[in-house]
Design a protein around this motif. Sequence first.
Motif, PDB file in Angstrom:
ATOM      1  N   VAL A  36     -10.478  20.091  -6.448  1.00 36.55           N
ATOM      2  CA  VAL A  36      -9.272  20.915  -6.271  1.00 36.55           C
ATOM      3  C   VAL A  36      -9.572  22.380  -6.565  1.00 36.55           C
ATOM      4  O   VAL A  36      -9.167  23.274  -5.813  1.00 36.55           O
ATOM      5  CB  VAL A  36      -8.135  20.396  -7.176  1.00 36.55           C
ATOM      6  N   VAL A  37     -10.296  22.642  -7.645  1.00 44.20           N
ATOM      7  CA  VAL A  37     -10.636  24.029  -7.987  1.00 44.20           C
ATOM      8  C   VAL A  37     -11.559  24.621  -6.926  1.00 44.20           C
ATOM      9  O   VAL A  37     -11.443  25.801  -6.574  1.00 44.20           O
ATOM     10  CB  VAL A  37     -11.287  24.101  -9.382  1.00 44.20           C
ATOM     11  N   MET A  41     -10.781  28.007  -4.963  1.00 43.88           N
ATOM     12  CA  MET A  41     -11.719  29.125  -4.998  1.00 43.88           C
ATOM     13  C   MET A  41     -12.388  29.369  -3.648  1.00 43.88           C
ATOM     14  O   MET A  41     -13.171  30.311  -3.502  1.00 43.88           O
ATOM     15  CB  MET A  41     -12.791  28.886  -6.059  1.00 43.88           C
ATOM     16  N   GLY A  42     -12.094  28.520  -2.664  1.00 45.41           N
ATOM     17  CA  GLY A  42     -12.644  28.727  -1.329  1.00 45.41           C
ATOM     18  C   GLY A  42     -14.036  28.196  -1.118  1.00 45.41           C
ATOM     19  O   GLY A  42     -14.729  28.603  -0.183  1.00 45.41           O
ATOM     20  N   GLY A  47     -17.333  22.822  -5.358  1.00 41.41           N
ATOM     21  CA  GLY A  47     -16.379  22.065  -6.164  1.00 41.41           C
ATOM     22  C   GLY A  47     -16.732  20.592  -6.248  1.00 41.41           C
ATOM     23  O   GLY A  47     -16.667  19.985  -7.321  1.00 41.41           O
ATOM     24  N   LEU A  48     -17.135  20.012  -5.126  1.00 39.59           N
ATOM     25  CA  LEU A  48     -17.529  18.599  -5.106  1.00 39.59           C
ATOM     26  C   LEU A  48     -18.786  18.367  -5.944  1.00 39.59           C
ATOM     27  O   LEU A  48     -18.867  17.402  -6.707  1.00 39.59           O
ATOM     28  CB  LEU A  48     -17.765  18.150  -3.665  1.00 39.59           C
ATOM     29  N   ILE A  49     -19.764  19.259  -5.785  1.00 37.70           N
ATOM     30  CA  ILE A  49     -21.034  19.097  -6.510  1.00 37.70           C
ATOM     31  C   ILE A  49     -20.819  19.235  -8.019  1.00 37.70           C
ATOM     32  O   ILE A  49     -21.282  18.401  -8.809  1.00 37.70           O
ATOM     33  CB  ILE A  49     -22.068  20.123  -6.021  1.00 37.70           C
ATOM     34  N   VAL A  84     -18.617  29.193  -8.521  1.00 36.80           N
ATOM     35  CA  VAL A  84     -18.268  29.771  -7.224  1.00 36.80           C
ATOM     36  C   VAL A  84     -18.327  31.295  -7.275  1.00 36.80           C
ATOM     37  O   VAL A  84     -18.888  31.947  -6.393  1.00 36.80           O
ATOM     38  CB  VAL A  84     -16.862  29.313  -6.783  1.00 36.80           C
ATOM     39  N   LEU A  85     -17.754  31.857  -8.328  1.00 40.42           N
ATOM     40  CA  LEU A  85     -17.703  33.322  -8.439  1.00 40.42           C
ATOM     41  C   LEU A  85     -19.090  33.934  -8.614  1.00 40.42           C
ATOM     42  O   LEU A  85     -19.351  35.032  -8.133  1.00 40.42           O
ATOM     43  CB  LEU A  85     -16.810  33.715  -9.618  1.00 40.42           C
TER      44      LEU A  85
END
Length: 231
Positions: A36-37, A41-42, A47-49, A84-85
């Motif tokens: 979900v995050v 965060m796009g 996110g899955l990993i 992600v960032l």
Amino acid sequence: MLFVQALLVALWVTWAMIDEQTLQLQTTRAIITGTVVGIIMGDLKTGLIVGATVELMFLASVFVGTAVAPDVTLSAAIATAIAVLSGGGTEVAIATAIPVALIGQTMNTLQYSVVNVAILHWVERGSKKGDLNRVRWGNYIALALNAVFYGLPTFFAVFYGAEYVVAFIDKLPTTLLAGFANGGGMLAAVGFGMLLTTIKCGRAVFNLIATEADEYPALAEVSSETGFSLP
């Protein structure tokens, strides 16, 4: 844009903690929170990993009596957002996940052992007088405080902390980050091995689709024969 993303991540973590205390739809699991995050965060792939990695790391980490387990929800949410960032992927996530999980464990202990106990005593005094409104509001207040214990720290970590974390990660040597990645892989293996050991020992209250672990000979186990040591 980052403000909205940090707010949405904080709202998700708050909801997940409320869900854990009420409906128990398992939205607190790292693999769900990470996904979900990642969407927020796009970067769904990261996110899955990260979600799957953190899930495996803490797979056998459960509440036993009054012992509070490390918080996988807070860990997965912040680790995914930071990964992600920073664009650092799993290495950054592993470096972030473990300390955040321990901080979340402290927040859990404070909430359940101090704050919620105080609210319970307040509710008990009201229930003895037949004050049902106090009983109702006691539940509302306890659930709303999840936003304070988990929502606000998540928001500040994503919105304000990302800049400092990214700058710090950029200064770390690549060999150290590679070490974090390898360590995360080992923790995932150990976590799964602990779960299998718990199931196989016969003392667990659950097993895989009601079948004994001995019927899964293809699954690897952590043992002295399959173990390893660092040089």
